[in-house]
Design an enzyme around this catalytic site. Structure first.
Site, PDB file in Angstrom:
ATOM      1  N   TYR A 145      65.007 -13.930 -30.793  1.00 10.10           N
ATOM      2  CA  TYR A 145      65.968 -12.890 -31.196  1.00 10.10           C
ATOM      3  C   TYR A 145      67.318 -13.129 -30.519  1.00 10.10           C
ATOM      4  O   TYR A 145      68.343 -13.236 -31.189  1.00 10.10           O
ATOM      5  CB  TYR A 145      65.401 -11.519 -30.807  1.00 10.10           C
ATOM      6  CG  TYR A 145      66.256 -10.345 -31.221  1.00 10.10           C
ATOM      7  CD1 TYR A 145      66.322  -9.944 -32.552  1.00 10.10           C
ATOM      8  CD2 TYR A 145      66.987  -9.625 -30.274  1.00 10.10           C
ATOM      9  CE1 TYR A 145      67.099  -8.856 -32.937  1.00 10.10           C
ATOM     10  CE2 TYR A 145      67.761  -8.534 -30.646  1.00 10.10           C
ATOM     11  CZ  TYR A 145      67.816  -8.154 -31.973  1.00 10.10           C
ATOM     12  OH  TYR A 145      68.585  -7.070 -32.351  1.00 10.10           O
ATOM     13  N   VAL A 188      62.221   4.755 -27.894  1.00 12.14           N
ATOM     14  CA  VAL A 188      62.439   6.155 -28.291  1.00 12.14           C
ATOM     15  C   VAL A 188      61.365   6.595 -29.286  1.00 12.14           C
ATOM     16  O   VAL A 188      60.734   7.647 -29.113  1.00 12.14           O
ATOM     17  CB  VAL A 188      63.859   6.352 -28.872  1.00 12.14           C
ATOM     18  CG1 VAL A 188      64.019   7.754 -29.422  1.00 12.14           C
ATOM     19  CG2 VAL A 188      64.914   6.084 -27.798  1.00 12.14           C
TER      20      VAL A 188
HETATM   21  P1  NAD Z   1      65.063  -2.651 -38.523  1.00 12.78           P
HETATM   22  O1  NAD Z   1      63.998  -3.588 -38.163  1.00 12.78           O
HETATM   23  O2  NAD Z   1      64.728  -1.220 -38.770  1.00 12.78           O
HETATM   24  O3  NAD Z   1      65.856  -3.157 -39.812  1.00 12.78           O
HETATM   25  C1  NAD Z   1      65.995  -4.514 -40.138  1.00 12.78           C
HETATM   26  C2  NAD Z   1      65.880  -4.650 -41.648  1.00 12.78           C
HETATM   27  O4  NAD Z   1      66.027  -6.033 -41.990  1.00 12.78           O
HETATM   28  C3  NAD Z   1      64.506  -4.219 -42.168  1.00 12.78           C
HETATM   29  O5  NAD Z   1      64.657  -3.414 -43.305  1.00 12.78           O
HETATM   30  C4  NAD Z   1      63.809  -5.536 -42.504  1.00 12.78           C
HETATM   31  O6  NAD Z   1      62.837  -5.412 -43.505  1.00 12.78           O
HETATM   32  C5  NAD Z   1      64.998  -6.388 -42.905  1.00 12.78           C
HETATM   33  N1  NAD Z   1      64.735  -7.823 -42.754  1.00 12.78           N
HETATM   34  C6  NAD Z   1      64.209  -8.473 -41.699  1.00 12.78           C
HETATM   35  N2  NAD Z   1      64.127  -9.793 -41.937  1.00 12.78           N
HETATM   36  C7  NAD Z   1      64.632  -9.978 -43.191  1.00 12.78           C
HETATM   37  C8  NAD Z   1      64.809 -11.101 -44.017  1.00 12.78           C
HETATM   38  N3  NAD Z   1      64.461 -12.337 -43.608  1.00 12.78           N
HETATM   39  N4  NAD Z   1      65.339 -10.936 -45.249  1.00 12.78           N
HETATM   40  C9  NAD Z   1      65.693  -9.700 -45.702  1.00 12.78           C
HETATM   41  N5  NAD Z   1      65.536  -8.583 -44.947  1.00 12.78           N
HETATM   42  C10 NAD Z   1      65.017  -8.722 -43.711  1.00 12.78           C
HETATM   43  O7  NAD Z   1      66.174  -2.764 -37.383  1.00 12.78           O
HETATM   44  P2  NAD Z   1      67.465  -1.894 -37.100  1.00 12.78           P
HETATM   45  O8  NAD Z   1      67.285  -1.209 -35.816  1.00 12.78           O
HETATM   46  O9  NAD Z   1      67.839  -1.126 -38.301  1.00 12.78           O
HETATM   47  O10 NAD Z   1      68.529  -3.057 -36.866  1.00 12.78           O
HETATM   48  C11 NAD Z   1      69.427  -3.446 -37.886  1.00 12.78           C
HETATM   49  C12 NAD Z   1      70.298  -4.570 -37.365  1.00 12.78           C
HETATM   50  O11 NAD Z   1      71.020  -4.123 -36.211  1.00 12.78           O
HETATM   51  C13 NAD Z   1      69.501  -5.798 -36.931  1.00 12.78           C
HETATM   52  O12 NAD Z   1      70.223  -6.957 -37.291  1.00 12.78           O
HETATM   53  C14 NAD Z   1      69.450  -5.670 -35.431  1.00 12.78           C
HETATM   54  O13 NAD Z   1      69.349  -6.912 -34.798  1.00 12.78           O
HETATM   55  C15 NAD Z   1      70.767  -4.973 -35.121  1.00 12.78           C
HETATM   56  N6  NAD Z   1      70.675  -4.225 -33.864  1.00 12.78           N
HETATM   57  C16 NAD Z   1      69.963  -3.063 -33.793  1.00 12.78           C
HETATM   58  C17 NAD Z   1      69.859  -2.381 -32.588  1.00 12.78           C
HETATM   59  C18 NAD Z   1      69.104  -1.095 -32.453  1.00 12.78           C
HETATM   60  O14 NAD Z   1      68.991  -0.576 -31.331  1.00 12.78           O
HETATM   61  N7  NAD Z   1      68.611  -0.482 -33.495  1.00 12.78           N
HETATM   62  C19 NAD Z   1      70.472  -2.906 -31.437  1.00 12.78           C
HETATM   63  C20 NAD Z   1      71.162  -4.110 -31.552  1.00 12.78           C
HETATM   64  C21 NAD Z   1      71.272  -4.747 -32.773  1.00 12.78           C
HETATM   65  N1  UDP Z   2      59.543   0.455 -23.120  1.00 11.67           N
HETATM   66  C1  UDP Z   2      58.603   1.246 -22.484  1.00 11.67           C
HETATM   67  N2  UDP Z   2      57.594   1.771 -23.227  1.00 11.67           N
HETATM   68  C2  UDP Z   2      57.473   1.568 -24.564  1.00 11.67           C
HETATM   69  C3  UDP Z   2      58.450   0.765 -25.225  1.00 11.67           C
HETATM   70  C4  UDP Z   2      59.466   0.222 -24.461  1.00 11.67           C
HETATM   71  O1  UDP Z   2      58.676   1.477 -21.271  1.00 11.67           O
HETATM   72  O2  UDP Z   2      56.521   2.095 -25.168  1.00 11.67           O
HETATM   73  C5  UDP Z   2      60.660  -0.090 -22.315  1.00 11.67           C
HETATM   74  C6  UDP Z   2      60.901  -1.574 -22.497  1.00 11.67           C
HETATM   75  O3  UDP Z   2      60.092  -2.324 -21.605  1.00 11.67           O
HETATM   76  C7  UDP Z   2      62.379  -1.674 -22.171  1.00 11.67           C
HETATM   77  C8  UDP Z   2      62.960  -0.361 -22.667  1.00 11.67           C
HETATM   78  O4  UDP Z   2      61.859   0.534 -22.755  1.00 11.67           O
HETATM   79  O5  UDP Z   2      62.570  -1.748 -20.771  1.00 11.67           O
HETATM   80  C9  UDP Z   2      63.635  -0.466 -24.029  1.00 11.67           C
HETATM   81  O6  UDP Z   2      62.726  -1.124 -24.886  1.00 11.67           O
HETATM   82  P1  UDP Z   2      62.979  -1.306 -26.436  1.00 11.67           P
HETATM   83  O7  UDP Z   2      61.840  -2.095 -26.969  1.00 11.67           O
HETATM   84  O8  UDP Z   2      63.275  -0.003 -27.075  1.00 11.67           O
HETATM   85  O9  UDP Z   2      64.336  -2.136 -26.549  1.00 11.67           O
HETATM   86  P2  UDP Z   2      65.001  -3.325 -25.725  1.00 11.67           P
HETATM   87  O10 UDP Z   2      66.208  -2.694 -25.158  1.00 11.67           O
HETATM   88  O11 UDP Z   2      64.099  -3.821 -24.645  1.00 11.67           O
HETATM   89  O12 UDP Z   2      65.250  -4.360 -26.759  1.00 11.67           O
END
Ligand code: NAD
Ligand code: UDP
Length: 316
Positions: A145, A188
């Site tokens: 990732y 969360v």
């Molecule tokens: P999520 O997993 O809920 O959504 C990702 C979506 O992408 C899903 O609908 C999944 O089916 C689709 N997907 C995955 N691989 C695919 C592929 N090969 N082709 C087509 N679709 C595909 O995640 P999210 O939390 O909604 O995150 C969305 C974006 O934001 C991601 O790129 C993630 O890396 C980035 N991001 C999210 C967070 C967060 O905290 N939620 C933090 C940092 C970055």
């Molecule tokens: N974590 C936890 N319990 C859980 C899931 C996650 O204590 O059931 C911790 C995890 O080890 C990390 C933080 O919560 O330290 C945030 O984890 P998450 O998977 O949400 O996202 P990250 O920021 O690590 O990508």
């Protein structure tokens, strides 16, 4: 004429909120998703809208649509999900991003990358600024990732320099809210579902590690503001909430808000789990006039309500 926008990963957690908001703002939206971690439930309410279209497709395979803007969100974001098939995860960030960028070149349109705070790895500076290059293990279980997303940023900047493509790179910090999956595995959703079901709350490690949690509506505001900004604003730009909390405090807060009987248990800390994470969002504040506004308690209440309704429906 309406603006026509492609959202890859549009059936996912953030993507579904983004699609909904873009439709509200009078755009036409195409959602492209392979439903690996997304769900049709997230976009079902949008499907009656004549200006919404969903396409099942994997971004690692080339594709063609006619649009005026692209948001590239496709990629599993939860460690559990991205580690399930790590090779596919890195393909999604590298091959998928190349396909998205080639499409943007053909169409001559702006493209925004959903990058991540994970590019900073287990950071040595706190809070993290965009200038920091990060401390990332290239061969660990999170690397598919982290390194995939780092490579995607490289691709965005190389396409910009080499082809003058209009790009926007957002570094998203931990975001939460409705439309996360119950089995998503992120902290969360895990804690809320466990607390609602009266199950043990699983803290990995001692719970002193920190994260900063941004409510999804704030994040969507930030992404749209970045996309709408002038062409010279390309990022990378941190988007997240500066309110930092330990994972232990998060668990206690959720237990209190739900008035749950759940007990806290400790499980082993996964490999390379970052110790601290908190964004410096000065750039977003000054350049985009954006900041995360929703206090953690308020966002958690809305998220709890969502999961409570969802679990009640699934019991029926
Ligand atoms: P999520 O997993 O809920 O959504 C990702 C979506 O992408 C899903 O609908 C999944 O089916 C689709 N997907 C995955 N691989 C695919 C592929 N090969 N082709 C087509 N679709 C595909 O995640 P999210 O939390 O909604 O995150 C969305 C974006 O934001 C991601 O790129 C993630 O890396 C980035 N991001 C999210 C967070 C967060 O905290 N939620 C933090 C940092 C970055
Ligand atoms: N974590 C936890 N319990 C859980 C899931 C996650 O204590 O059931 C911790 C995890 O080890 C990390 C933080 O919560 O330290 C945030 O984890 P998450 O998977 O949400 O996202 P990250 O920021 O690590 O990508």
């Amino acid at each position: 004429m309406k603006n026509k926008i492609l959202v890859t990963g549009g059936a996912g957690f953030i993507g579904s909120h983004l699609c909904a908001r873009l439709l509200q703002e009078d755009n036409e939206v195409i959602c492209l998703d392979n439903y690996f971690t997304g769900s049709k439930r997230n976009i079902i309410e949008l499907s009656d809208n004549p200006y919404f279209e969903s396409i099942r497709h994997d971004v690692t395979e080339p594709f063609n649509v006619e649009v005026n803007e692209i948001y590239n969100l496709a990629c599993p974001a939860s460690p559990v999900n991205y580690q399930f098939d790590p090779v596919q995860t890195i393909k999604t960030s590298v091959h998928g991003t190349i396909n998205v960028l080639d499409l943007a070149i053909r169409l001559k349109v702006k493209v925004l990358q959903a990058s991540t705070s994970e590019v900073y790895g287990d950071p040595e500076i706190h809070p993290q600024t965009e200038e920091y290059w990060g401390k990332v293990n290239p061969i660990g279980i999170r690397s598919c990732y982290d390194e995939g997303k780092r490579c995607a940023e490289t691709l965005f900047f190389d396409y910009h320099r080499q082809h003058e493509l209009r790009i926007k790179v957002a570094r998203i910090f931990n975001t939460y809210g409705p439309n996360m999956q119950t089995n998503d595995g992120r902290v969360v959703s895990n804690f809320i579902v466990q607390a609602l079901q009266g199950k043990d709350i699983t803290i990995y490690g001692n719970g002193n590690q920190t994260r900063s949690f941004c409510y999804v509506e704030d994040m969507v505001d930030g992404l749209i503001k970045l996309m709408s900004s002038s062409d010279e604003i390309i990022g990378p730009i941190n988007l997240g909430n500066e309110e930092e909390t330990t994972i232990k405090d998060l668990a206690l807060k959720i237990i209190k808000l739900i008035n749950s009987n759940s007990k806290i248990i400790n499980k082993p800390l996964p490999q390379d789990d970052p110790k601290n994470r908190c964004p410096n969002t000065d750039k977003a504040k000054t350049i985009l006039k954006w900041r995360a506004k929703t206090p953690l308690d308020i966002g958690l209440k809305k998220t709890i309500e969502y999961f409570d309704n969802l679990l009640r429906k699934s019991y029926k």
